[in-house]
Design a protein around this motif. Structure first.
Motif, mmCIF file in Angstrom:
data_model
loop_
_atom_site.group_PDB
_atom_site.id
_atom_site.type_symbol
_atom_site.label_atom_id
_atom_site.label_comp_id
_atom_site.label_asym_id
_atom_site.label_seq_id
_atom_site.Cartn_x
_atom_site.Cartn_y
_atom_site.Cartn_z
ATOM 1 N N GLN A 1 4.731 -18.484 -8.126
ATOM 2 C CA GLN A 1 3.777 -18.105 -7.084
ATOM 3 C C GLN A 1 2.402 -18.714 -7.311
ATOM 4 N N TRP A 2 1.967 -18.862 -8.573
ATOM 5 C CA TRP A 2 0.689 -19.486 -8.872
ATOM 6 C C TRP A 2 0.952 -20.665 -9.797
ATOM 7 N N GLN A 3 0.374 -21.812 -9.460
ATOM 8 C CA GLN A 3 0.685 -23.044 -10.161
ATOM 9 C C GLN A 3 -0.597 -23.747 -10.609
ATOM 10 N N CYS A 4 -0.522 -24.364 -11.765
ATOM 11 C CA CYS A 4 -1.647 -25.137 -12.308
ATOM 12 C C CYS A 4 -1.700 -26.489 -11.605
ATOM 13 N N ARG A 5 -2.824 -26.779 -10.974
ATOM 14 C CA ARG A 5 -2.975 -28.038 -10.252
ATOM 15 C C ARG A 5 -3.488 -29.151 -11.161
ATOM 16 N N TRP A 6 -4.316 -28.833 -12.117
ATOM 17 C CA TRP A 6 -4.766 -29.808 -13.108
ATOM 18 C C TRP A 6 -5.380 -29.062 -14.280
ATOM 19 N N SER A 7 -5.497 -29.748 -15.384
ATOM 20 C CA SER A 7 -6.104 -29.163 -16.578
ATOM 21 C C SER A 7 -6.731 -30.279 -17.394
ATOM 22 N N THR A 8 -7.785 -29.937 -18.121
ATOM 23 C CA THR A 8 -8.353 -30.875 -19.071
ATOM 24 C C THR A 8 -7.421 -31.020 -20.275
ATOM 25 N N ALA A 9 -7.723 -31.983 -21.127
ATOM 26 C CA ALA A 9 -6.871 -32.277 -22.284
ATOM 27 C C ALA A 9 -7.710 -32.387 -23.545
ATOM 28 N N SER A 10 -8.578 -31.397 -23.767
ATOM 29 C CA SER A 10 -9.463 -31.442 -24.927
ATOM 30 C C SER A 10 -8.747 -31.143 -26.227
ATOM 31 N N ASN A 11 -7.657 -30.373 -26.177
ATOM 32 C CA ASN A 11 -7.059 -29.865 -27.408
ATOM 33 C C ASN A 11 -5.588 -30.236 -27.527
ATOM 34 N N ILE A 12 -5.238 -31.462 -27.130
ATOM 35 C CA ILE A 12 -3.892 -31.968 -27.355
ATOM 36 C C ILE A 12 -4.006 -33.325 -28.042
ATOM 37 N N SER A 13 -2.969 -33.685 -28.773
ATOM 38 C CA SER A 13 -2.959 -34.940 -29.498
ATOM 39 C C SER A 13 -1.532 -35.445 -29.571
ATOM 40 N N PHE A 14 -1.353 -36.722 -29.256
ATOM 41 C CA PHE A 14 -0.023 -37.317 -29.363
ATOM 42 C C PHE A 14 0.399 -37.480 -30.812
ATOM 43 N N ARG B 1 -1.731 -43.904 -32.997
ATOM 44 C CA ARG B 1 -3.078 -44.095 -32.463
ATOM 45 C C ARG B 1 -3.124 -43.980 -30.951
ATOM 46 N N ARG B 2 -2.106 -43.392 -30.350
ATOM 47 C CA ARG B 2 -2.108 -43.306 -28.889
ATOM 48 C C ARG B 2 -3.177 -42.334 -28.402
ATOM 49 N N VAL B 3 -3.913 -42.757 -27.381
ATOM 50 C CA VAL B 3 -4.893 -41.898 -26.732
ATOM 51 C C VAL B 3 -4.725 -42.049 -25.237
ATOM 52 N N ARG B 4 -5.221 -41.064 -24.491
ATOM 53 C CA ARG B 4 -5.106 -41.107 -23.030
ATOM 54 C C ARG B 4 -6.334 -41.797 -22.454
ATOM 55 N N THR B 5 -6.064 -42.651 -21.453
ATOM 56 C CA THR B 5 -7.161 -43.418 -20.871
ATOM 57 C C THR B 5 -7.837 -42.683 -19.723
ATOM 58 N N ALA B 6 -7.106 -41.833 -18.992
ATOM 59 C CA ALA B 6 -7.713 -41.122 -17.869
ATOM 60 C C ALA B 6 -8.811 -40.211 -18.396
ATOM 61 N N GLY B 7 -9.980 -40.259 -17.755
ATOM 62 C CA GLY B 7 -11.137 -39.566 -18.317
ATOM 63 C C GLY B 7 -11.530 -38.328 -17.561
ATOM 64 N N ARG B 8 -11.086 -37.163 -18.023
ATOM 65 C CA ARG B 8 -11.612 -35.898 -17.538
ATOM 66 C C ARG B 8 -12.601 -35.378 -18.567
ATOM 67 N N VAL B 9 -13.376 -34.406 -18.149
ATOM 68 C CA VAL B 9 -14.369 -33.832 -19.046
ATOM 69 C C VAL B 9 -13.643 -33.168 -20.223
ATOM 70 N N THR B 10 -14.261 -33.203 -21.388
ATOM 71 C CA THR B 10 -13.702 -32.563 -22.577
ATOM 72 C C THR B 10 -14.696 -31.537 -23.103
ATOM 73 N N TYR B 11 -14.170 -30.566 -23.845
ATOM 74 C CA TYR B 11 -14.981 -29.473 -24.374
ATOM 75 C C TYR B 11 -14.815 -29.428 -25.887
ATOM 76 N N PRO B 12 -15.915 -29.440 -26.619
ATOM 77 C CA PRO B 12 -15.806 -29.441 -28.078
ATOM 78 C C PRO B 12 -15.487 -28.079 -28.676
ATOM 79 N N ILE B 13 -15.817 -27.017 -27.981
ATOM 80 C CA ILE B 13 -15.568 -25.656 -28.447
ATOM 81 C C ILE B 13 -15.059 -24.830 -27.272
#
Length: 1018
Positions: free
Chosen positions: A177-190, A584-596
């Motif tokens: 019923q409720w779906q995530c449309r987008w999310s930042t990726a501050s705390n994931i790592s390949f 060393r893979r990183v994501r190129t798409a640039g959304r805002v990131t949060y340090p804390i």
């Protein structure tokens, strides 16, 4: 493992990741594709093909009962199939196809998924496993519906929206019923290779390799037995024999005979085979708690060195456990290190302001020296000459190098207080370098052979350094290159810093040579900012950042998996995590990131666009668009750490207001960061702003701030200029505040200390109504529009939530279930709902106001820190991430839902000053125009197009009918017919009309719509 697991048989100590390990480990063949013969068997190609065909028949027979339309329904699978489907698929050569079925990942048991997924990844990367491991600790023991939510959000974090929609739209059930449309990726790592989930913070960690298998031994807080984990799969192999008391230390030997040692608070020491679990020997090492445990090779003999609360240091033979010698009269509660010299090895012990030098060969105490320094924070051996030496650091920023043979300090180096809380020493070919980490997040390198001269500083961490480890620099290989299975990913290449010009004198050449000798080493650092970082020791450049911990990591160790270097970090988030250092893979798409972690979120429509302002406790204001998460502004506030944010609109444009911990309010343009005004609403230094709300009309917008002085005082300022207003609400004592609208009137809801809720008309400022019956101890309050009218909800300290009708003052319901610190009011699929959340939980609860039951539960990967709801769109800050959710029938975008205000009002809508009609999307509550259009559609027997609806209303509406139809469609009350130019009411739309007609709501709306209106009859 919890203490309760001690008396449970090993076969039953499964927590989801290690279930069935006894059988699976015996049957596992160590390969990802069973087309090859099993090792040790003299099988030819024909025999392997026969076994594979038979295994395929067995798998088909097992899956036959759950197949519908040729595809399996894993929600109907038996427990055996959910546990062993991956094993059968591996034997039949179908493992990769099985892992491509996301429904299997939702329902299967985590243990087999991790084990056989590791075998599968030995060939090529498997995108599904990146999702599965990202938040494993949250869904490893979760029900399938919660795991589905978490995996869908993680797919959005990886920026794979198509995969996220697959999870939200299962083949066998209605969409979520409720779906995530987008999310930042501050705390994931390949680079995350595995997650070792525990029940409490991991306090002891050691890693090693035996029989071509890499493993780790861990002990969490309260554990009396250590767990042994397979690092390749991230599953627990077994639990070692336990102690009678809590464990205090673990260690793994690196000799030809690999053993694991565990020490406990009861003074016992146990040596075990880590793979078989067999106890080799056990001894009573101390009369009190074992404080420290180290392994060392002394003249070819492996020894175990322990020190305990009884004031002794003991040395034992690792092979037999027999005691070799005991040093007595040692200050308890200290630190121990073993230093190596050209001729002799010495034990250094510091405690209670003393330094002891102990000779493990003779059993003699060489010297005991007083240390006139502060609290000891670190001790590490160093090679600064022919004799053994140690480096000692203190909390006041002082470091000393001591010669353990003659008992004198050879050098002293100093830094700022708190700059040496962590310590490690590297003995390079051209000298020794001490590496220290401080509370300010700065890492410093010191040349020990030149009196501790500083070499360089490494900056980037935003929290205190908790651990430092030096290792061989990972080599670049083919695995570093981006893979076609991962879109928007590239391999990052760090450019070395330009070296400073070296002076021609001998000291300059020596320093240059020392730095060049560090080229083959890398430095790993852990910090309170929840990240690990890898640095180049040669030039100080940052090589990569590892993000996944949800609380601070405590310790790091380095080992290998199949020849590839990995780091294992243990933290306060109840996990130990495995990182591939050469990924060393990183994501190129640039959304805002949060340090804390995010602490405040404000979602609002300004100038026709839905914007989100966020604060995470640093000094930056971050503004993004709700439709796609594009950054609208990232501005340094400069006066203090943000405690609250709010968005509003003025005749000159949108304005973002921030509150900081120094008690100041600052207004800025979200796009440019231009500062419009700044003020300090509270003169007391200990009364910073704890809550912000923007309300009022567009002509006279207001900022309401709540500070902590005198139990909570409300301050009212003008949004346009920041001036303090002579408003009736100025200085009101209250506990919480929220703003909204009741019909067209801007209002504020204020929670008083006696538990009453007061509703105020903001312009010009007059009490409207008092809501009672909720009790005392209000912690949060919200006001919002719903299909049944405006509602006010208040959350209390005891977990209760009271909901009132804002127009009549009638209490609609009382929700009593779970603790609540955040609350929002809105609409979900045509029903009025209250959304509750708590910072200690990862779930959002949607409560149906009319029934008092739970409407929907949404589970997120991390604990929720803030939320904001507007126009049916929900912005959620969870951990270091920001996500936007909406109903299944409203995927967005939402920026064109509201047209700009018209130049004039219709004749029957006189200008009421500050009362402004909102003709756009109001979060589920229908405006008079929308209700009229919806009623007209419900009364027609056939679909209608825009021209037909316009013809029915053109005499009475000066607003565009097309806009009303678009808004109704976004709210889920209208849908397109087979002919996309025509519209039909949905079941929710018909229900809203029926409810309005039955409750008399339609009669109250007639004067707003018009006398002769198609929606009200001629």
């Amino acid at each position: 493992m919890s203490p309760a697991d001690e008396d449970v048989p090993e076969a039953q100590q499964a927590d989801g990741a290690d279930e069935g390990n006894q059988k699976d480990d015996e049957r596992r063949d160590g390969r990802g594709n069973s087309e090859e013969p099993l090792p040790g068997r003299e099988d030819g190609p024909d025999s392997a093909a026969v076994r594979q065909a038979v295994a395929g028949l067995v798998l088909d027979r097992l899956m036959a009962p759950i197949r519908e339309d040729g595809r399996p329904r894993w929600d109907l699978a038996s427990p055996y199939l959910l546990r062993h489907a991956a094993e059968h698929a591996a034997e039949s050569g179908r493992l990769r196809r099985l892992f491509a079925d996301y429904e299997f990942l939702v329902h299967a048991r985590p243990g087999p998924v991790l084990r056989f997924g590791a075998l599968l990844e030995a060939g090529t990367p498997v995108p599904a496993l990146s999702l599965y491991r990202a938040s494993l600790v949250e869904h490893i023991a979760a029900e399938p519906h919660a795991r589905r939510d978490i995996l869908a959000v993680d797919a959005a974090r990886h920026q794979w929206p198509d995969v996220s929609q697959v999870f939200y739209h299962p083949r066998h059930a209605p969409p979520s019923q409720w779906q995530c449309r987008w999310s930042t990726a501050s705390n994931i790592s390949f680079a995350l290779r595995g997650t070792l989930a525990h029940d409490s913070p991991v306090e002891s960690l050691a890693a090693g390799t035996a029989e071509d298998r890499s493993f780790a031994v861990t002990a969490a807080r309260g554990d009396r037995a250590a767990g042994v984990w397979d690092l390749a799969s991230g599953t627990r192999l077994r639990v070692l024999p336990g102690h009678a008391a809590q464990l205090t230390a673990v260690a793994i030997s690196d000799s030809s005979r690999v053993v694991a040692l565990t020490a406990a608070k009861d003074g016992t020491l146990r040596c075990c085979n880590p793979l078989s679990g067999e106890t080799l020997w056990q001894a009573a090492a101390h009369d009190g708690e074992v404080h420290g445990l180290q392994l060392h090779e002394l003249r070819g003999v492996q020894i175990v060195i322990t020190h305990g609360g009884d004031g002794t240091v003991g040395i034992r033979d690792l092979e037999t456990g027999e005691i070799r010698m005991v040093f007595t009269d040692v200050p308890p509660g200290g630190r121990l290190g073993v230093a190596v010299g050209d001729m002799d090895d010495m034990i250094a012990y510091v405690g209670q302001g003393q330094l002891l030098s102990l000779d493990p060969r003779t059993g003699m105490e060489c010297f005991r020296k007083p240390l006139n320094i502060g609290k000891i924070t670190g001790i590490a051996p160093a090679l600064t000459g022919p004799g053994p030496a140690v480096v000692i650091t203190t909390a006041d920023g002082r470091g000393e190098v001591w010669d353990l043979l003659d008992g004198r300090p050879t050098s002293v180096f100093e830094g700022p207080p708190g700059s040496m809380d962590s310590l490690t020493v590297l003995d390079a070919g051209r000298g020794s370098v001490a590496v220290t980490g401080g509370r300010d997040g700065t890492i410093r390198l010191w040349d020990l052979e030149r009196g501790g001269r500083p070499l360089r500083q490494l900056t980037g961490h935003l929290g205190a350094i908790t651990d430092l480890v030096v290792c061989d620099a990972p080599a670049t290989h083919e695995g570093d290159k981006p893979n076609g299975l991962f879109p928007d990913i590239q391999a990052v290449t760090h450019t070395a810093r330009v070296k400073p010009r070296v002076t021609p004198d001998s000291e300059g050449r020596r320093r240059s040579g020392l730095l060049e000798s560090l080229a083959g080493y890398a430095l790993l650092s852990a910090s309170d900012d929840r990240t690990l970082r890898e640095w180049s020791m040669a030039d100080g450049s940052l090589r990569q950042t590892f993000s996944a911990h949800t609380d601070r990591p405590r310790t790091i160790t380095v080992t290998q998996i199949a020849g590839s270097p990995v780091a294992v970090s243990a933290g306060q988030d109840n996990t130990a995590r495995v990182w591939a250092l050469d990924d060393r893979r990183v994501r190129t798409a640039g959304r805002v990131t949060y340090p804390i972690p995010i602490s405040s979120v404000s979602l609002s429509r300004v100038d026709g666009r839905l914007l989100i302002a966020t604060g995470c406790g640093d000094e930056r204001l971050r503004v993004v668009t709700a439709s796609d998460g594009t950054s609208e502004g990232n501005h340094l506030n400069g006066t203090g750490k943000l405690t609250a944010v709010a968005l509003g609109s003025t005749p000159e444009g949108p304005v973002a207001v921030t509150a900081t911990d120094d008690g100041k309010l600052t207004a800025r343009r979200p796009a440019t960061g231009e500062r419009l005004w700044q003020c300090a609403p509270c003169s007391e230094p200990d009364g910073p702003v704890t809550a912000l709300a923007v309300g009022g009309s567009r002509r006279h917008p207001l900022v309401l701030s709540l500070d902590s002085s005198d139990g909570g005082r409300l301050r009212v300022h003008s949004l346009t200029g920041g001036r303090t207003l002579n408003h009736p609400m100025q200085g009101l004592r209250c506990e919480a505040v929220a703003t909204g609208r009741i019909r067209r009137k801007p209002v504020a809801a204020v929670a008083r200390h006696d538990g009453t809720i007061e509703l105020w008309n903001l312009n010009p400022g007059a009490p409207r109504r008092t809501l009672t019956g909720g009790g005392e101890g209000v912690v949060t309050i919200a006001i919002g529009t719903t299909p049944t009218g405006p509602l006010v909800a208040a959350g209390y300290e005891d977990g209760r939530v009271s909901v009132w009708d804002a127009e009549t003052g009638r209490r609609c319901c009382l929700l009593t279930a779970i603790p609540v610190q955040m609350i929002a009011v809105g609409t979900s699929h045509g029903r009025p709902v209250v959304i509750t959340a708590d910072p200690s939980r990862t779930t959002l609860h949607f409560w149906d106001v009319e029934t008092g039951d739970i409407h929907t539960v949404v589970t997120l990967p991390e604990a929720i820190g803030a939320l904001s709801l507007a126009e049916g769109i929900l912005a959620v800050g969870y951990g270091r991430e920001l996500a936007v959710f909406s109903a299944a029938n409203d995927p967005g975008p939402w920026d064109d839902a509201q047209p700009p205000p018209a130049a004039s009002n219709p004749p029957h809508e006189a200008d009421t000053g500050d009362e402004e009609e909102n003709f756009g999307d109001t979060g589920g509550q229908l405006t008079p125009l929308e209700m009229a259009v919806l009623i007209h559609l419900c009364r027609m027997d056939e679909p209608l197009g825009v021209p037909e609806v316009n013809a029915a209303f053109w005499r009475h509406f000066r607003r565009c009918v097309k806009t009303q139809l678009r808004s109704l469609r976004q709210k889920g009350y209208v849908r397109r017919a087979e002919n996309p130019r025509l519209f039909l009411p949905t079941a929710e739309g018909r229900e809203v009309v029926a409810r309005a007609e039955g409750s008399g709501e339609l009669v109250k709306r007639r004067w707003r719509i018009g006398i002769h209106c198609a929606g009200c009859g001629v």
